[in-house]
Motif scaffolding. Structure first.
Motif, PDB file in Angstrom:
ATOM      1  N   GLU A  45       0.826  -1.200   0.000  1.00 27.06           N
ATOM      2  CA  GLU A  45       0.000   0.000   0.000  1.00 27.06           C
ATOM      3  C   GLU A  45       0.863   1.255   0.000  1.00 27.06           C
ATOM      4  N   ALA A  46       1.966   1.226   0.734  1.00 26.18           N
ATOM      5  CA  ALA A  46       2.868   2.390   0.767  1.00 26.18           C
ATOM      6  C   ALA A  46       3.475   2.639  -0.606  1.00 26.18           C
ATOM      7  N   LEU A  47       3.825   1.580  -1.297  1.00 30.82           N
ATOM      8  CA  LEU A  47       4.374   1.720  -2.651  1.00 30.82           C
ATOM      9  C   LEU A  47       3.322   2.277  -3.605  1.00 30.82           C
ATOM     10  N   LEU A  48       2.089   1.820  -3.461  1.00 33.92           N
ATOM     11  CA  LEU A  48       1.019   2.335  -4.314  1.00 33.92           C
ATOM     12  C   LEU A  48       0.750   3.811  -4.008  1.00 33.92           C
ATOM     13  N   ASP A  49       0.797   4.173  -2.739  1.00 31.29           N
ATOM     14  CA  ASP A  49       0.627   5.585  -2.381  1.00 31.29           C
ATOM     15  C   ASP A  49       1.714   6.441  -3.040  1.00 31.29           C
ATOM     16  N   ALA A  50       2.947   5.947  -2.984  1.00 32.67           N
ATOM     17  CA  ALA A  50       4.063   6.692  -3.576  1.00 32.67           C
ATOM     18  C   ALA A  50       3.901   6.787  -5.095  1.00 32.67           C
ATOM     19  N   ALA A  51       3.518   5.689  -5.729  1.00 33.26           N
ATOM     20  CA  ALA A  51       3.331   5.677  -7.180  1.00 33.26           C
ATOM     21  C   ALA A  51       2.211   6.627  -7.582  1.00 33.26           C
ATOM     22  N   GLU A  52       1.146   6.639  -6.816  1.00 32.11           N
ATOM     23  CA  GLU A  52       0.023   7.528  -7.112  1.00 32.11           C
ATOM     24  C   GLU A  52       0.468   8.986  -7.100  1.00 32.11           C
ATOM     25  N   ARG A  69       7.360   9.458 -17.135  1.00 33.69           N
ATOM     26  CA  ARG A  69       8.516  10.155 -16.554  1.00 33.69           C
ATOM     27  C   ARG A  69       8.868   9.653 -15.151  1.00 33.69           C
ATOM     28  N   THR A  70       8.110   8.716 -14.650  1.00 30.80           N
ATOM     29  CA  THR A  70       8.360   8.181 -13.314  1.00 30.80           C
ATOM     30  C   THR A  70       9.003   6.798 -13.418  1.00 30.80           C
ATOM     31  N   SER A  71      10.108   6.616 -12.752  1.00 30.98           N
ATOM     32  CA  SER A  71      10.788   5.317 -12.758  1.00 30.98           C
ATOM     33  C   SER A  71      10.441   4.522 -11.497  1.00 30.98           C
ATOM     34  N   ALA A 118      10.322   3.853  -5.454  1.00 29.45           N
ATOM     35  CA  ALA A 118      10.925   3.228  -4.275  1.00 29.45           C
ATOM     36  C   ALA A 118      11.474   4.288  -3.329  1.00 29.45           C
ATOM     37  N   ARG A 119      12.204   5.265  -3.863  1.00 29.88           N
ATOM     38  CA  ARG A 119      12.788   6.313  -3.024  1.00 29.88           C
ATOM     39  C   ARG A 119      11.693   7.129  -2.342  1.00 29.88           C
ATOM     40  N   HIS A 120      10.654   7.444  -3.096  1.00 30.76           N
ATOM     41  CA  HIS A 120       9.561   8.249  -2.544  1.00 30.76           C
ATOM     42  C   HIS A 120       8.874   7.513  -1.396  1.00 30.76           C
ATOM     43  N   ALA A 121       8.842   6.193  -1.470  1.00 31.00           N
ATOM     44  CA  ALA A 121       8.237   5.385  -0.413  1.00 31.00           C
ATOM     45  C   ALA A 121       9.213   5.068   0.704  1.00 31.00           C
ATOM     46  N   GLY A 122      10.485   5.466   0.525  1.00 34.16           N
ATOM     47  CA  GLY A 122      11.500   5.168   1.518  1.00 34.16           C
ATOM     48  C   GLY A 122      11.914   3.714   1.526  1.00 34.16           C
ATOM     49  N   ALA A 176      12.023  -3.919  -3.252  1.00 40.77           N
ATOM     50  CA  ALA A 176      10.689  -3.994  -2.641  1.00 40.77           C
ATOM     51  C   ALA A 176       9.606  -3.803  -3.695  1.00 40.77           C
ATOM     52  N   VAL A 177       9.878  -2.914  -4.648  1.00 40.74           N
ATOM     53  CA  VAL A 177       8.915  -2.700  -5.725  1.00 40.74           C
ATOM     54  C   VAL A 177       8.749  -3.975  -6.546  1.00 40.74           C
ATOM     55  N   TYR A 178       9.864  -4.583  -6.941  1.00 37.91           N
ATOM     56  CA  TYR A 178       9.805  -5.783  -7.770  1.00 37.91           C
ATOM     57  C   TYR A 178       9.229  -6.979  -7.018  1.00 37.91           C
ATOM     58  N   TRP A 179       9.297  -6.960  -5.698  1.00 38.12           N
ATOM     59  CA  TRP A 179       8.708  -8.052  -4.922  1.00 38.12           C
ATOM     60  C   TRP A 179       7.175  -8.046  -5.074  1.00 38.12           C
ATOM     61  N   HIS A 180       6.615  -6.841  -5.200  1.00 34.24           N
ATOM     62  CA  HIS A 180       5.154  -6.713  -5.241  1.00 34.24           C
ATOM     63  C   HIS A 180       4.594  -6.490  -6.643  1.00 34.24           C
ATOM     64  N   PHE A 181       5.403  -5.928  -7.549  1.00 36.28           N
ATOM     65  CA  PHE A 181       4.889  -5.570  -8.870  1.00 36.28           C
ATOM     66  C   PHE A 181       5.880  -5.948  -9.957  1.00 36.28           C
ATOM     67  N   LYS A 182       5.346  -6.361 -11.094  1.00 32.72           N
ATOM     68  CA  LYS A 182       6.213  -6.761 -12.215  1.00 32.72           C
ATOM     69  C   LYS A 182       6.806  -5.546 -12.919  1.00 32.72           C
ATOM     70  N   ASN A 183       6.002  -4.512 -13.085  1.00 36.85           N
ATOM     71  CA  ASN A 183       6.427  -3.332 -13.838  1.00 36.85           C
ATOM     72  C   ASN A 183       5.465  -2.180 -13.565  1.00 36.85           C
ATOM     73  N   LYS A 184       5.634  -1.080 -14.283  1.00 40.76           N
ATOM     74  CA  LYS A 184       4.763   0.076 -14.060  1.00 40.76           C
ATOM     75  C   LYS A 184       3.321  -0.215 -14.468  1.00 40.76           C
ATOM     76  N   ALA A 185       3.145  -1.029 -15.493  1.00 43.55           N
ATOM     77  CA  ALA A 185       1.785  -1.373 -15.902  1.00 43.55           C
ATOM     78  C   ALA A 185       1.058  -2.100 -14.780  1.00 43.55           C
ATOM     79  N   ASP A 186       1.771  -2.983 -14.103  1.00 44.03           N
ATOM     80  CA  ASP A 186       1.194  -3.714 -12.974  1.00 44.03           C
ATOM     81  C   ASP A 186       0.800  -2.754 -11.859  1.00 44.03           C
ATOM     82  N   ILE A 187       1.645  -1.769 -11.591  1.00 47.70           N
ATOM     83  CA  ILE A 187       1.340  -0.764 -10.565  1.00 47.70           C
ATOM     84  C   ILE A 187       0.120   0.057 -10.973  1.00 47.70           C
TER      85      ILE A 187
END
Length: 208
Positions: free
Chosen positions: A14-21, A31-33, A38-42, A47-58
């Motif tokens: 959820e924290a990663l999704l909040d940061a991505a949003e 323009r977002t990598s 990951a950095r924005h979520a601290g 950790a990103v790859y553990w939960h999501f395959k790529n940006k499309a997945d996010i």
């Protein structure tokens, strides 16, 4: 311990999704990598790859957090009279409920990302995502307008398909205008008035 670990993993996701949003909304999807998310979520990129395959997945996960199909909107309406109401009243109440949800910041941001801040690249096709949402909405509206037609509630010569298209197009145009400047008006107040007016025009006059 396993239960705690599962809860922690859910919180991380959820924290990663909040940061991505926030990142997608501020600077666009292309323009977002993943590193920036990951950095924005601290956290680390791992950790990103553990939960999501790529940006499309996010992106799809963000949409899943806010998307509520029309039938689920109906189920969420707290009105003891709903079961006995007409199909047109069901459509009206569900539309009002959907418009109220759009004013929640998360719903507004994700919708804005999909429509205005997302480009074609890789596995991401924003038009297809918009078409999928529109198709789901149309199918539910068509079902309820068909029930209304069977009960003689629609004006003569108005097909359920045309009624569904009219309401869907009205709502789509309203959302498009609102997202350009959400501070200009309340989509809930204006949208409810438009829905009520349109349904009044589509409804057959009571028999004398």
């Amino acid at each position: 311990m396993a239960r705690r670990t599962k809860a922690e993993a859910a919180a991380t996701r959820e924290a990663l999704l909040d940061a991505a949003e926030e990142m997608f909304f501020d600077q666009g999807v292309a323009r977002t990598s993943l590193e920036q998310i990951a950095r924005h979520a601290g956290m680390t990129r791992g950790a990103v790859y553990w939960h999501f395959k790529n940006k499309a997945d996010i992106l799809h996960a963000l949409l899943d957090r806010v998307h509520m199909p029309f039938e689920e909107l109906i189920d969420e309406i707290d009105d003891p009279q709903l079961a006995a109401s007409s199909p047109l009243e069901t459509i009206r109440l569900a539309s009002h409920h959907a418009l109220a949800r759009l004013e929640q910041p998360r719903h507004q941001r994700v919708l804005s990302i999909i429509i205005h801040r997302c480009e074609f690249f890789g596995d991401i096709n924003p038009l297809q995502m918009q078409e999928d949402l529109a198709r789901d909405c149309y199918q539910s509206l068509h079902k309820h307008f068909t029930r209304a037609a069977e009960q003689g509630l629609l004006v003569d010569n108005l097909s359920p398909a045309m009624a569904a298209h009219l309401l869907q197009s009205t709502l789509a145009g309203l959302v498009h205008d609102w997202l350009h400047n959400p501070e200009a008006f309340s989509i809930h107040r204006r949208g409810c008035a438009m829905v009520d007016t349109l349904l009044g025009l589509l409804q057959a006059s009571p028999s004398a």
